[in-house]
Design an enzyme around this catalytic site. Structure first.
Site, PDB file in Angstrom:
ATOM      1  N   GLY A   1       0.880  -1.268  -0.076  1.00 21.46           N
ATOM      2  CA  GLY A   1       0.105   0.073   0.055  1.00 21.46           C
ATOM      3  C   GLY A   1       0.922   1.313  -0.126  1.00 21.46           C
ATOM      4  O   GLY A   1       2.264   1.383  -0.138  1.00 21.46           O
TER       5      GLY A   1
ATOM      6  N   ARG B   1      -7.389   7.517   4.008  1.00 11.97           N
ATOM      7  CA  ARG B   1      -8.514   8.353   3.826  1.00 11.97           C
ATOM      8  C   ARG B   1      -8.591   9.234   2.501  1.00 11.97           C
ATOM      9  O   ARG B   1      -7.703   9.514   1.725  1.00 11.97           O
ATOM     10  CB  ARG B   1      -8.024   9.605   4.879  1.00 11.97           C
ATOM     11  CG  ARG B   1      -8.432   9.159   6.252  1.00 11.97           C
ATOM     12  CD  ARG B   1      -8.470  10.268   7.215  1.00 11.97           C
ATOM     13  NE  ARG B   1      -7.235  11.076   7.262  1.00 11.97           N
ATOM     14  CZ  ARG B   1      -7.256  12.415   7.717  1.00 11.97           C
ATOM     15  NH1 ARG B   1      -8.154  12.949   7.993  1.00 11.97           N
ATOM     16  NH2 ARG B   1      -6.243  12.786   7.793  1.00 11.97           N
TER      17      ARG B   1
ATOM     18  N   SER C   1      -2.626   1.416  11.044  1.00 15.61           N
ATOM     19  CA  SER C   1      -3.831   1.313  10.432  1.00 15.61           C
ATOM     20  C   SER C   1      -4.703   2.218  11.411  1.00 15.61           C
ATOM     21  O   SER C   1      -5.072   2.008  12.579  1.00 15.61           O
ATOM     22  CB  SER C   1      -4.546  -0.143  10.418  1.00 15.61           C
ATOM     23  OG  SER C   1      -3.673  -0.873   9.754  1.00 15.61           O
TER      24      SER C   1
ATOM     25  N   ASP D   1       2.587  12.419  14.611  1.00 15.55           N
ATOM     26  CA  ASP D   1       2.580  13.879  15.348  1.00 15.55           C
ATOM     27  C   ASP D   1       3.595  14.409  16.000  1.00 15.55           C
ATOM     28  O   ASP D   1       3.768  15.746  16.043  1.00 15.55           O
ATOM     29  CB  ASP D   1       1.497  13.478  16.522  1.00 15.55           C
ATOM     30  CG  ASP D   1       0.140  12.741  15.808  1.00 15.55           C
ATOM     31  OD1 ASP D   1      -0.144  13.116  14.696  1.00 15.55           O
ATOM     32  OD2 ASP D   1      -0.389  11.910  16.579  1.00 15.55           O
TER      33      ASP D   1
ATOM     34  N   HIS E   1      -4.519   9.865  18.324  1.00 17.24           N
ATOM     35  CA  HIS E   1      -4.161  10.216  16.942  1.00 17.24           C
ATOM     36  C   HIS E   1      -5.143  10.502  15.974  1.00 17.24           C
ATOM     37  O   HIS E   1      -5.048   9.968  14.877  1.00 17.24           O
ATOM     38  CB  HIS E   1      -3.339   8.860  16.450  1.00 17.24           C
ATOM     39  CG  HIS E   1      -2.483   9.089  15.301  1.00 17.24           C
ATOM     40  ND1 HIS E   1      -1.420   9.897  15.028  1.00 17.24           N
ATOM     41  CD2 HIS E   1      -2.605   8.214  14.180  1.00 17.24           C
ATOM     42  CE1 HIS E   1      -1.098   9.856  13.816  1.00 17.24           C
ATOM     43  NE2 HIS E   1      -1.770   8.729  13.345  1.00 17.24           N
TER      44      HIS E   1
END
Length: 333
Positions: A11, A82, A119, A151, A180
């Protein structure tokens, strides 16, 4: 001999993550699993002249079992990315089943491995993995991590830019705690090392950018993806920290990761100060040979940051319960 397994290796995150892990000289066996294309990814990066032997696996012929068997560390970027307008919660119904089934495989074939969950939504997927491992009787909270390193990486980059020192971003260390996603991400800018002088307007702007940095990338990619490359960097960096600690290399630097607060006595103290009922939170930890060695206090916070933590806690409770309920309602475990 260290075997690392990447689940979701073909991916957008998985490919660059696998490339970066191939460069880690502690890894001698790199197993890449995905539902498509993983043998091709493995063949490609196997040409890189670093010590690890690379092999790709697909679902047929027990591919997941072969990829997981003997793994010392499992990194999970599997799932769908997303898209514009999609929140991390929108991802839940798609990614929850994927992560649950991977956790079943880990319980059966790599129950002692360090498990690093990328994930999304991490706030919920880490509890999913934990609940599956509990049901299978192999849960070790010291070895399960939600990867929130991105982050911290973003905070260092953005603060360095705000301080007019973008090329010095490595030297800025900013604690980022909570979860997160969105408002659950709490950058503690008052604890920045080295100290920087920021007015409240700049603090507001930086906090929002750190919390919603992923949206910035989704928008910039204009529907073509999400934060894959920076996430791969962050995942590889945290994996390296876990492997370094497991090999006996001591570190004076705290890592920040989303963990079960019951995994160490310090976590119970943090939970108590947060209200006593929260089970998972991204906290400063010391890593050791067995995973989480010590959970440290969140440290002194400004009144503004205390308000941010309260908002994070309010959201996280529902995120955690959502993951736990998903496993409780699963009939195939």
């Amino acid at each position: 001999m260290v075997k690392a397994t990447v689940i979701g290796a073909a991916g957008g995150i998985g490919q660059p993550l696998s490339l970066l892990l191939k460069q880690n000289t502690l890894i001698t066996d790199l197993a890449l699993y995905d539902v498509v294309n993983s043998p091709g990814v493995a063949a490609d990066i196997s040409h890189i002249n670093t010590p690890s032997v690379v092999k790709g696996y697909l679902p047929p012929d027990g591919g997941l079992e072969k990829a997981l068997t003997g793994a010392d560390i499992v990194v999970i970027p599997a799932g769908v990315p997303r898209k514009p307008g999609m929140t991390r919660d929108d991802l839940f119904n798609i990614n929850a089943s994927i992560v649950r089934d991977i956790a079943v495989g880990i319980a059966a074939h790599a129950p002692k491995a360090f498990v690093l969950v990328i994930s999304n939504p991490v706030n919920s997927t880490v509890p999913i993995v934990a609940e599956v491992l509990k049901k299978k009787g192999v849960y070790d909270p010291k070895r399960l991590f939600g990867v929130t390193t991105l982050d911290v990486v973003r905070a260092s980059t953005f603060v360095a830019e705000a301080a007019g020192q973008p090329t010095e971003s490595l030297k800025f260390r900013i604690p980022v705690v909570g979860g997160h996603s969105g408002v659950t991400i709490v950058p503690l800018l008052s604890q920045c090392d080295p100290k920087v002088q920021l007015d409240q307007a700049t603090i507001d702007q930086l906090t929002n950018r750190i919390q919603f940095g992923g949206d910035e990338v989704v928008k910039a990619k204009d529907g073509a993806g999400s934060a894959t490359l920076s996430m791969a960097f962050a995942g590889a960096r945290f994996a390296a920290a876990v492997l370094d600690a497991a090999s006996g290399k001591a570190s004076s630097v705290h890592e920040y990761t989303y963990v079960d607060l019951d995994s160490e006595a310090g976590g119970k103290d943090v939970a108590s100060k947060l209200g006593g009922n929260l089970q998972y939170f991204s906290v400063p930890v010391t890593l050791g040979k067995n995973g989480v060695e010590k959970i440290h206090p969140l440290g002194g916070m400004s009144e503004y940051e205390e308000g941010l933590v309260k908002k994070a806690v309010a959201d996280l409770g529902g995120n955690i319960e959502k993951g736990q309920s998903f496993v409780a309602k699963s009939s195939n475990l």
